[in-house]
Design a protein around this motif. Structure first.
Motif, PDB file in Angstrom:
ATOM      1  N   PHE A  44       0.809  -1.224   0.000  1.00 17.77           N
ATOM      2  CA  PHE A  44       0.000   0.000   0.000  1.00 17.77           C
ATOM      3  C   PHE A  44       0.845   1.279   0.000  1.00 17.77           C
ATOM      4  CE2 PHE A  44      -3.191  -3.014   1.698  1.00 17.77           C
ATOM      5  CZ  PHE A  44      -4.188  -2.779   0.772  1.00 17.77           C
ATOM      6  N   SER A  45       2.168   1.115   0.056  1.00 15.81           N
ATOM      7  CA  SER A  45       3.008   2.298   0.278  1.00 15.81           C
ATOM      8  C   SER A  45       2.954   3.332  -0.845  1.00 15.81           C
ATOM      9  CB  SER A  45       4.456   1.879   0.548  1.00 15.81           C
ATOM     10  OG  SER A  45       4.938   1.210  -0.576  1.00 15.81           O
ATOM     11  N   ASN A  46       2.577   2.899  -2.050  1.00 18.77           N
ATOM     12  CA  ASN A  46       2.519   3.875  -3.151  1.00 18.77           C
ATOM     13  C   ASN A  46       1.150   4.508  -3.333  1.00 18.77           C
ATOM     14  OD1 ASN A  46       5.210   3.553  -3.837  1.00 18.77           O
ATOM     15  ND2 ASN A  46       4.751   1.693  -5.010  1.00 18.77           N
ATOM     16  N   THR A  47       0.257   4.248  -2.386  1.00 18.83           N
ATOM     17  CA  THR A  47      -1.103   4.779  -2.507  1.00 18.83           C
ATOM     18  C   THR A  47      -1.124   6.280  -2.229  1.00 18.83           C
ATOM     19  OG1 THR A  47      -1.879   2.653  -1.673  1.00 18.83           O
ATOM     20  CG2 THR A  47      -3.478   4.463  -1.662  1.00 18.83           C
ATOM     21  N   ALA A  48      -1.802   7.014  -3.103  1.00 19.74           N
ATOM     22  CA  ALA A  48      -1.922   8.464  -2.885  1.00 19.74           C
ATOM     23  C   ALA A  48      -2.750   8.724  -1.632  1.00 19.74           C
ATOM     24  CB  ALA A  48      -2.611   9.091  -4.098  1.00 19.74           C
ATOM     25  N   ASP A  49      -2.454   9.795  -0.950  1.00 16.55           N
ATOM     26  CA  ASP A  49      -3.210  10.212   0.244  1.00 16.55           C
ATOM     27  C   ASP A  49      -3.096   9.231   1.406  1.00 16.55           C
ATOM     28  OD1 ASP A  49      -4.026  12.527  -0.967  1.00 16.55           O
ATOM     29  OD2 ASP A  49      -5.937  11.713  -1.653  1.00 16.55           O
ATOM     30  N   LEU A  50      -2.069   8.406   1.394  1.00 19.72           N
ATOM     31  CA  LEU A  50      -1.877   7.438   2.480  1.00 19.72           C
ATOM     32  C   LEU A  50      -0.440   7.520   2.986  1.00 19.72           C
ATOM     33  CD1 LEU A  50      -2.922   4.780   4.035  1.00 19.72           C
ATOM     34  CD2 LEU A  50      -1.752   3.547   2.228  1.00 19.72           C
ATOM     35  N   GLU A  51      -0.296   7.605   4.316  1.00 14.72           N
ATOM     36  CA  GLU A  51       1.040   7.561   4.913  1.00 14.72           C
ATOM     37  C   GLU A  51       1.226   6.201   5.558  1.00 14.72           C
ATOM     38  OE1 GLU A  51       1.976  10.919   7.722  1.00 14.72           O
ATOM     39  OE2 GLU A  51       0.473  11.827   6.424  1.00 14.72           O
ATOM     40  N   VAL A  52       2.398   5.611   5.362  1.00  9.73           N
ATOM     41  CA  VAL A  52       2.650   4.274   5.876  1.00  9.73           C
ATOM     42  C   VAL A  52       3.807   4.311   6.884  1.00  9.73           C
ATOM     43  CG1 VAL A  52       3.687   2.096   5.122  1.00  9.73           C
ATOM     44  CG2 VAL A  52       1.703   2.980   3.916  1.00  9.73           C
ATOM     45  N   TYR A  53       3.599   3.720   8.049  1.00 10.02           N
ATOM     46  CA  TYR A  53       4.649   3.672   9.068  1.00 10.02           C
ATOM     47  C   TYR A  53       4.939   2.231   9.444  1.00 10.02           C
ATOM     48  CZ  TYR A  53       3.933   8.657   9.602  1.00 10.02           C
ATOM     49  OH  TYR A  53       3.839  10.002   9.358  1.00 10.02           O
ATOM     50  N   LYS A  54       6.094   1.749   9.017  1.00  6.01           N
ATOM     51  CA  LYS A  54       6.497   0.392   9.399  1.00  6.01           C
ATOM     52  C   LYS A  54       6.956   0.377  10.846  1.00  6.01           C
ATOM     53  CE  LYS A  54       7.914  -0.847   4.783  1.00  6.01           C
ATOM     54  NZ  LYS A  54       9.015  -1.221   3.898  1.00  6.01           N
ATOM     55  N   GLU A  55       6.963  -0.821  11.440  1.00  2.46           N
ATOM     56  CA  GLU A  55       7.491  -0.935  12.803  1.00  2.46           C
ATOM     57  C   GLU A  55       8.949  -0.491  12.796  1.00  2.46           C
ATOM     58  OE1 GLU A  55       7.169  -5.027  13.873  1.00  2.46           O
ATOM     59  OE2 GLU A  55       5.801  -4.623  15.515  1.00  2.46           O
ATOM     60  N   PRO A  56       9.359   0.313  13.772  1.00  6.97           N
ATOM     61  CA  PRO A  56      10.750   0.794  13.752  1.00  6.97           C
ATOM     62  C   PRO A  56      11.736  -0.242  14.296  1.00  6.97           C
ATOM     63  CG  PRO A  56       9.535   1.783  15.562  1.00  6.97           C
ATOM     64  CD  PRO A  56       8.571   0.889  14.864  1.00  6.97           C
ATOM     65  N   VAL A  57      11.774  -1.413  13.634  1.00  7.20           N
ATOM     66  CA  VAL A  57      12.622  -2.514  14.122  1.00  7.20           C
ATOM     67  C   VAL A  57      14.102  -2.097  14.124  1.00  7.20           C
ATOM     68  CG1 VAL A  57      13.277  -4.938  13.768  1.00  7.20           C
ATOM     69  CG2 VAL A  57      10.951  -4.210  13.272  1.00  7.20           C
ATOM     70  N   ALA A  58      14.476  -1.258  13.137  1.00 15.50           N
ATOM     71  CA  ALA A  58      15.888  -0.825  13.090  1.00 15.50           C
ATOM     72  C   ALA A  58      16.269  -0.106  14.389  1.00 15.50           C
ATOM     73  CB  ALA A  58      16.105   0.081  11.886  1.00 15.50           C
ATOM     74  N   LYS A  59      15.343   0.686  14.924  1.00 15.45           N
ATOM     75  CA  LYS A  59      15.624   1.381  16.195  1.00 15.45           C
ATOM     76  C   LYS A  59      15.735   0.376  17.342  1.00 15.45           C
ATOM     77  CE  LYS A  59      13.332   5.848  15.500  1.00 15.45           C
ATOM     78  NZ  LYS A  59      12.256   6.713  16.008  1.00 15.45           N
ATOM     79  N   TRP A  60      14.865  -0.641  17.309  1.00  8.98           N
ATOM     80  CA  TRP A  60      14.886  -1.641  18.385  1.00  8.98           C
ATOM     81  C   TRP A  60      16.175  -2.460  18.348  1.00  8.98           C
ATOM     82  CZ3 TRP A  60       9.365  -3.957  17.128  1.00  8.98           C
ATOM     83  CH2 TRP A  60       8.422  -2.934  17.245  1.00  8.98           C
ATOM     84  N   ARG A  61      16.809  -2.484  17.164  1.00  7.94           N
ATOM     85  CA  ARG A  61      18.063  -3.235  17.031  1.00  7.94           C
ATOM     86  C   ARG A  61      19.276  -2.360  17.273  1.00  7.94           C
ATOM     87  NH1 ARG A  61      17.652  -6.395  11.385  1.00  7.94           N
ATOM     88  NH2 ARG A  61      18.864  -8.040  12.382  1.00  7.94           N
ATOM     89  N   ASN A  62      19.044  -1.047  17.285  1.00  8.07           N
ATOM     90  CA  ASN A  62      20.187  -0.151  17.495  1.00  8.07           C
ATOM     91  C   ASN A  62      19.744   1.162  18.120  1.00  8.07           C
ATOM     92  OD1 ASN A  62      22.497   1.378  17.502  1.00  8.07           O
ATOM     93  ND2 ASN A  62      22.922   1.132  15.302  1.00  8.07           N
ATOM     94  N   VAL A  63      19.788   1.229  19.445  1.00  5.83           N
ATOM     95  CA  VAL A  63      19.521   2.491  20.098  1.00  5.83           C
ATOM     96  C   VAL A  63      20.831   2.949  20.754  1.00  5.83           C
ATOM     97  CG1 VAL A  63      18.435   1.244  22.063  1.00  5.83           C
ATOM     98  CG2 VAL A  63      18.152   3.718  21.857  1.00  5.83           C
ATOM     99  N   ARG A  64      21.398   3.958  20.135  1.00  7.98           N
ATOM    100  CA  ARG A  64      22.692   4.498  20.594  1.00  7.98           C
ATOM    101  C   ARG A  64      23.738   3.398  20.779  1.00  7.98           C
ATOM    102  NH1 ARG A  64      21.182   9.843  24.012  1.00  7.98           N
ATOM    103  NH2 ARG A  64      19.168  10.174  23.071  1.00  7.98           N
ATOM    104  N   GLY A  65      23.761   2.482  19.817  1.00  5.09           N
ATOM    105  CA  GLY A  65      24.778   1.425  19.826  1.00  5.09           C
ATOM    106  C   GLY A  65      24.371   0.173  20.592  1.00  5.09           C
ATOM    107  N   HIS A  66      23.178   0.158  21.190  1.00  7.59           N
ATOM    108  CA  HIS A  66      22.699  -1.026  21.916  1.00  7.59           C
ATOM    109  C   HIS A  66      21.599  -1.718  21.117  1.00  7.59           C
ATOM    110  CE1 HIS A  66      24.881   0.221  25.539  1.00  7.59           C
ATOM    111  NE2 HIS A  66      24.505   1.443  25.204  1.00  7.59           N
ATOM    112  N   ASN A  67      21.471  -3.036  21.336  1.00 12.10           N
ATOM    113  CA  ASN A  67      20.481  -3.817  20.602  1.00 12.10           C
ATOM    114  C   ASN A  67      19.485  -4.456  21.581  1.00 12.10           C
ATOM    115  OD1 ASN A  67      19.018  -5.684  19.115  1.00 12.10           O
ATOM    116  ND2 ASN A  67      20.789  -6.569  18.069  1.00 12.10           N
ATOM    117  N   PRO A  68      18.466  -3.682  22.007  1.00 14.40           N
ATOM    118  CA  PRO A  68      17.520  -4.234  22.983  1.00 14.40           C
ATOM    119  C   PRO A  68      16.728  -5.436  22.462  1.00 14.40           C
ATOM    120  CG  PRO A  68      16.822  -2.040  22.239  1.00 14.40           C
ATOM    121  CD  PRO A  68      18.177  -2.273  21.685  1.00 14.40           C
ATOM    122  N   LEU A  69      16.486  -5.493  21.123  1.00 13.37           N
ATOM    123  CA  LEU A  69      15.761  -6.658  20.578  1.00 13.37           C
ATOM    124  C   LEU A  69      16.602  -7.924  20.772  1.00 13.37           C
ATOM    125  CD1 LEU A  69      13.170  -7.556  18.950  1.00 13.37           C
ATOM    126  CD2 LEU A  69      14.617  -7.444  16.922  1.00 13.37           C
ATOM    127  N   GLY A  70      17.863  -7.823  20.403  1.00 10.25           N
ATOM    128  CA  GLY A  70      18.765  -8.971  20.557  1.00 10.25           C
ATOM    129  C   GLY A  70      18.918  -9.366  22.025  1.00 10.25           C
TER     130      GLY A  70
END
Ligand SMILES: Nc1ncnc2c1ncn2[C@@H]1O[C@H](COP(=O)(O)OP(=O)(O)O)[C@@H](O)[C@H]1O
Ligand SMILES: Nc1ccn([C@H]2C[C@H](O)[C@@H](COP(=O)(O)O)O2)c(=O)n1
Length: 274
Positions: free
Chosen positions: A86-112
């Motif tokens: 759905f990401s190319n749909t006009a008038d729609l904003e898409v927010y994926k889960e911020p997994v990259a942040k969960w894997r790297n917060v200031r050099g730490h990996n809380p998910l891991g």
């Protein structure tokens, strides 16, 4: 005549409430009443009520807050792929889960860390997940419809709950996360208009998880996916565990990607609340 997306969202939403094409439970009834009472029967545009509103320049008050759709489902059920579709749909904003942040917060990996030692790091990860989810829920939207992957609700009702129920989260950690969650829901706008639940078998997710091969998730056994699946089913299908914050649209997501994409295309209107 071209009708603005937000106005069409109102019209279809009002139709959907009447046709009740969702798995609705007692907990969703007040939400639906609030949505219904916010719909203007003459112009089909959302007014006041549960929503913040402003003047549209024609004397009418129009809804400022966008429609929020949360895509829910087990790990590797295909949520990101759905958002990609759905990401190319006009008038729609898409927010994926911020997994990259969960894997790297200031050099730490809380998910891991959480997967390595859930007793020790469950609170750490879930506190951060809650913050990042709150950030997405409250992000001002420029489009009439906003779609996000999971929600602050599933973070609490599925993942925190699973850690607690499986004995991997101390009661005090669970109590603190619950206090935070309740404060956030009471004092900020985390309202949701539609939940799209991608229903899959845990076995399907297990195969997709292996295929995706995310390093931190190598330790996930099939039983973990069963536990998450059961919590989702109790919450969104049986509606017996926790309040459901919005109507639920259940989609069978066990099918192959091509077929899923075809289904998304054919049901674009109901999925996007159009
Ligand atoms: N319907 C599908 N059939 C087969 N593979 C799929 C399907 N949907 C997603 N996948 C694949 O499964 C993995 C997990 O999908 P993803 O969309 O990342 O799931 P989620 O965001 O729910 O964790 C990815 O490798 C993706 O390409
Ligand atoms: N509250 C949460 C949310 C997600 N996770 C984990 C589960 C997965 O390993 C990863 C991302 O989920 P996916 O999008 O692939 O379903 O994050 C968690 O532990 N707690």
């Amino acid at each position: 005549m071209s009708v603005p997306l937000a106005a069409r969202a109102c019209m279809r939403l009002s139709g959907r409430i009447q046709t009740s094409a969702f798995h609705l439970g007692a907990t969703t009834a007040p939400v639906l009443r609030r949505i219904a009472s916010a719909l203007c029967s003459s112009c089909n545009i959302m007014h006041g009520g549960m929503f913040s509103s402003g003047s549209a320049g024609n004397g009418l008050k129009h809804r400022e807050k966008s429609t929020l759709i949360c895509v829910e489902g087990n790990i590797a059920s295909g949520k990101t792929s759905c958002l990609d579709f759905f990401s190319n749909t006009a008038d729609l904003e898409v927010y994926k889960e911020p997994v990259a942040k969960w894997r790297n917060v200031r050099g730490h990996n809380p998910l891991g860390l959480m997967y390595q030692d859930p007793n020790k790091w469950g609170l750490t990860l879930q506190t951060y997940v809650q913050l990042t989810m709150l950030d997405i829920h409250t992000k001002p939207s420029i489009s009439p419809v906003k779609m996000m992957e999971r929600s602050i609700y599933s973070a609490k009702y599925i993942f925190v709950e699973n850690l607690y129920q499986s004995g991997k989260m101390p009661e005090v950690d669970y109590a603190i996360l619950t206090e935070w969650f309740e404060w956030i829901v009471k004092n900020t706008d985390t309202s949701v208009d539609l939940i799209v639940y991608l229903q899959t078998s845990p076995e399907t997710c297990y195969q997709r998880l292996k295929k995706r091969c995310r390093e931190e998730e190598r330790v996930i056994p099939l039983e973990y996916l069963y536990a998450i699946h059961n919590l989702y089913e109790d919450w969104l299908v049986k509606q017996t565990s926790f309040p459901v914050p919005a109507p639920v649209l259940v989609i069978d997501a066990n099918k192959e990607l091509e077929e899923m994409n075809r289904h998304y295309e054919e049901n674009r209107g109901s999925i996007l609340s159009l």
